[in-house]
Design a protein around this motif. Sequence first.
Motif, short mmCIF file in Angstrom:
data_model
loop_
_atom_site.label_atom_id
_atom_site.label_comp_id
_atom_site.label_asym_id
_atom_site.label_seq_id
_atom_site.Cartn_x
_atom_site.Cartn_y
_atom_site.Cartn_z
N ASP A 51 -83.84 -16.91 10.65
CA ASP A 51 -84.31 -17.55 11.89
C ASP A 51 -85.10 -16.55 12.71
OD1 ASP A 51 -84.53 -19.60 13.81
OD2 ASP A 51 -82.89 -18.71 14.96
N GLY A 52 -86.35 -16.89 13.02
CA GLY A 52 -87.21 -16.01 13.80
C GLY A 52 -87.91 -14.94 12.98
N VAL A 53 -87.73 -14.94 11.66
CA VAL A 53 -88.38 -13.94 10.81
C VAL A 53 -89.83 -14.35 10.55
CG1 VAL A 53 -88.42 -12.94 8.48
CG2 VAL A 53 -86.26 -13.18 9.71
N ALA A 54 -90.74 -13.36 10.58
CA ALA A 54 -92.17 -13.61 10.37
C ALA A 54 -92.53 -13.29 8.92
CB ALA A 54 -93.00 -12.76 11.32
N TYR A 55 -93.07 -14.28 8.22
CA TYR A 55 -93.60 -14.08 6.87
C TYR A 55 -95.13 -14.04 6.97
CZ TYR A 55 -89.14 -14.64 4.51
OH TYR A 55 -87.85 -14.45 4.04
N THR A 56 -95.71 -12.94 6.50
CA THR A 56 -97.14 -12.70 6.63
C THR A 56 -97.80 -12.66 5.26
OG1 THR A 56 -96.84 -11.44 8.67
CG2 THR A 56 -98.92 -11.13 7.49
N CYS A 57 -98.93 -13.39 5.14
CA CYS A 57 -99.75 -13.36 3.93
C CYS A 57 -100.98 -12.51 4.22
CB CYS A 57 -100.15 -14.78 3.53
SG CYS A 57 -101.43 -14.85 2.25
N SER A 58 -101.20 -11.48 3.38
CA SER A 58 -102.31 -10.55 3.57
C SER A 58 -103.27 -10.67 2.38
CB SER A 58 -101.80 -9.11 3.68
OG SER A 58 -102.87 -8.19 3.73
N VAL A 59 -104.56 -10.91 2.67
CA VAL A 59 -105.59 -11.04 1.63
C VAL A 59 -106.47 -9.80 1.64
CG1 VAL A 59 -107.58 -12.37 0.84
CG2 VAL A 59 -105.58 -13.55 1.75
N GLU A 60 -106.51 -9.11 0.52
CA GLU A 60 -107.31 -7.89 0.39
C GLU A 60 -108.45 -8.13 -0.61
OE1 GLU A 60 -104.48 -5.04 -0.89
OE2 GLU A 60 -103.51 -4.84 1.07
N HIS A 61 -109.63 -7.56 -0.27
CA HIS A 61 -110.80 -7.74 -1.15
C HIS A 61 -111.79 -6.62 -0.90
CE1 HIS A 61 -114.42 -9.81 -2.83
NE2 HIS A 61 -113.52 -10.24 -3.70
N VAL A 62 -112.56 -6.31 -1.95
CA VAL A 62 -113.52 -5.21 -1.85
C VAL A 62 -114.58 -5.49 -0.80
CG1 VAL A 62 -114.99 -6.17 -3.68
CG2 VAL A 62 -115.02 -3.70 -3.23
N SER A 63 -114.82 -6.74 -0.49
CA SER A 63 -115.84 -7.09 0.50
C SER A 63 -115.34 -6.99 1.94
CB SER A 63 -116.36 -8.51 0.25
OG SER A 63 -115.32 -9.46 0.45
N LEU A 64 -114.04 -6.77 2.12
CA LEU A 64 -113.45 -6.73 3.46
C LEU A 64 -113.10 -5.30 3.85
CD1 LEU A 64 -110.98 -9.75 3.13
CD2 LEU A 64 -113.29 -9.78 4.09
N SER A 65 -113.47 -4.93 5.06
CA SER A 65 -113.07 -3.62 5.56
C SER A 65 -111.61 -3.62 5.99
CB SER A 65 -113.96 -3.21 6.74
OG SER A 65 -113.92 -4.18 7.77
N ASN A 66 -111.13 -4.76 6.48
CA ASN A 66 -109.72 -4.95 6.85
C ASN A 66 -109.24 -6.26 6.24
OD1 ASN A 66 -109.35 -2.62 8.66
ND2 ASN A 66 -110.79 -3.70 9.98
N PRO A 67 -107.98 -6.31 5.78
CA PRO A 67 -107.50 -7.54 5.15
C PRO A 67 -107.39 -8.69 6.14
CG PRO A 67 -105.71 -5.95 5.42
CD PRO A 67 -106.97 -5.24 5.78
N TYR A 68 -107.56 -9.92 5.59
CA TYR A 68 -107.29 -11.12 6.37
C TYR A 68 -105.78 -11.37 6.35
CZ TYR A 68 -112.28 -12.38 6.36
OH TYR A 68 -113.64 -12.40 6.55
N MET A 69 -105.22 -11.78 7.51
CA MET A 69 -103.78 -12.02 7.58
C MET A 69 -103.49 -13.31 8.32
SD MET A 69 -102.06 -8.30 8.39
CE MET A 69 -102.23 -6.92 7.27
N THR A 70 -102.41 -13.97 7.89
CA THR A 70 -101.90 -15.12 8.61
C THR A 70 -100.38 -15.06 8.54
OG1 THR A 70 -101.99 -17.52 8.86
CG2 THR A 70 -101.93 -16.66 6.62
#
Length: 408
Positions: free
Chosen positions: A203-222
């Motif tokens: 309860d209240g725990v955050a699950y984060t999805c991180s997308v990494e790619h050579v075209s990105l300087s920083n990963p996309y996260m949600t």
Amino acid sequence: MIVKQHLIFILYSLCADVFKVAGTKSKAKGSQGQFPITQNVTVVEGAIANMTCRVDYNDNTSLQWSNPAQQTLFFGDKKALRDHRIELVRASWQELTIRISDVGLSDEGQYTCSLFTMPVKTTKAFLTVLGVPGRPEITGFTKPAMEGDVITLTCTTSGSKPAANIRWFRNDKEVQGTTKVNATGKSFTVRSSLQFQVDRRDDGVAYTCSVEHVSLSNPYMTTEVLEVHYAPHLEITHSLIIPQEGQYLKLECVSKGNPIPEPVLWSKDGGELPDIERMIVEGRELTITTLNKTDNGTYRCEASNHLGTSSAEYILFVYAKDFPGPTTDPNALGQHGPDHALIGGVVAVVVFITLCLIIVLGRYLARHKGTYLTHEAKGAEDAPDADTAIINAEGNHVHAEEKKEYFI
């Protein structure tokens, strides 16, 4: 003399012509023997790609760029293909550079630079276009989840080239998911799933999805924050360790549960609170003013939500005023009482040592007693009657004493 000068002039002219022809052939050979110089180019989808072709020496020979479909883009400074995204940057005998704007995945491939000598010399350059992954989305969770439910979180991103990499985090700690990659044309769709059984700790725990790619300087996260409903759990805290007469005591019913268990009901010894003037209930707190002996008893708080009911108890014993009282909390005796196992072990060791001492002492006394009896028997072996045996035994004792005195 005139004839001699004329012959010298003719020879000079012939030599000049020979050197001129040799120089021309050398230039032609240098122009025909070299190949154009190009470089592979990598750009992100939607960016600009500059394609450059160079030669070290060019005897007025044209350069040409062609696309992967072998369509001529530029021949020298002349544009051959009607594509507003393709522009001329620089054109000379030694260089031909073109610009491709808003590059798409369809522009990827092998481009050709040609030097129109005899024969034509060509060099290849590969244009690599990186597909930028889309922003990730998490699906599969419907708020709220019930404790014990098995849920599956799925993170999806599309449009990447090459395929993007997806990582999962539970708060700040990485957890492993199951990833699947599907090709969609020249790009890829990547899905990663995380399956687990939820409990109250989620309860209240955050699950984060991180997308990494050579075209990105920083990963996309949600991030998805879980909401888990679970049955209540109660415990009572108290303001005094040793309650004494005349003191002020506050009891608080600490509850954990989702939804929050309400309302909190207080009781004493299975019934209502007997003195509502001194026993004041405010929310989760019970305050007893001016303690006395009649307040002794078992106090209970109870609360519930739609998943269940829970309760907790506190045993109150009021000591006399200024009485030293016990050194521990009576309600915590079960947790902080004497260690009976340790005491039993010590007693067992003491008993064992005592028994060993008794056995050793008994053996010692038995040996000395046997020696005494042996000396007594020596005086009675040759005696004809009991009186004579006693006299002989006494004589042996006398001789023993004399012998002892002799050696001293």
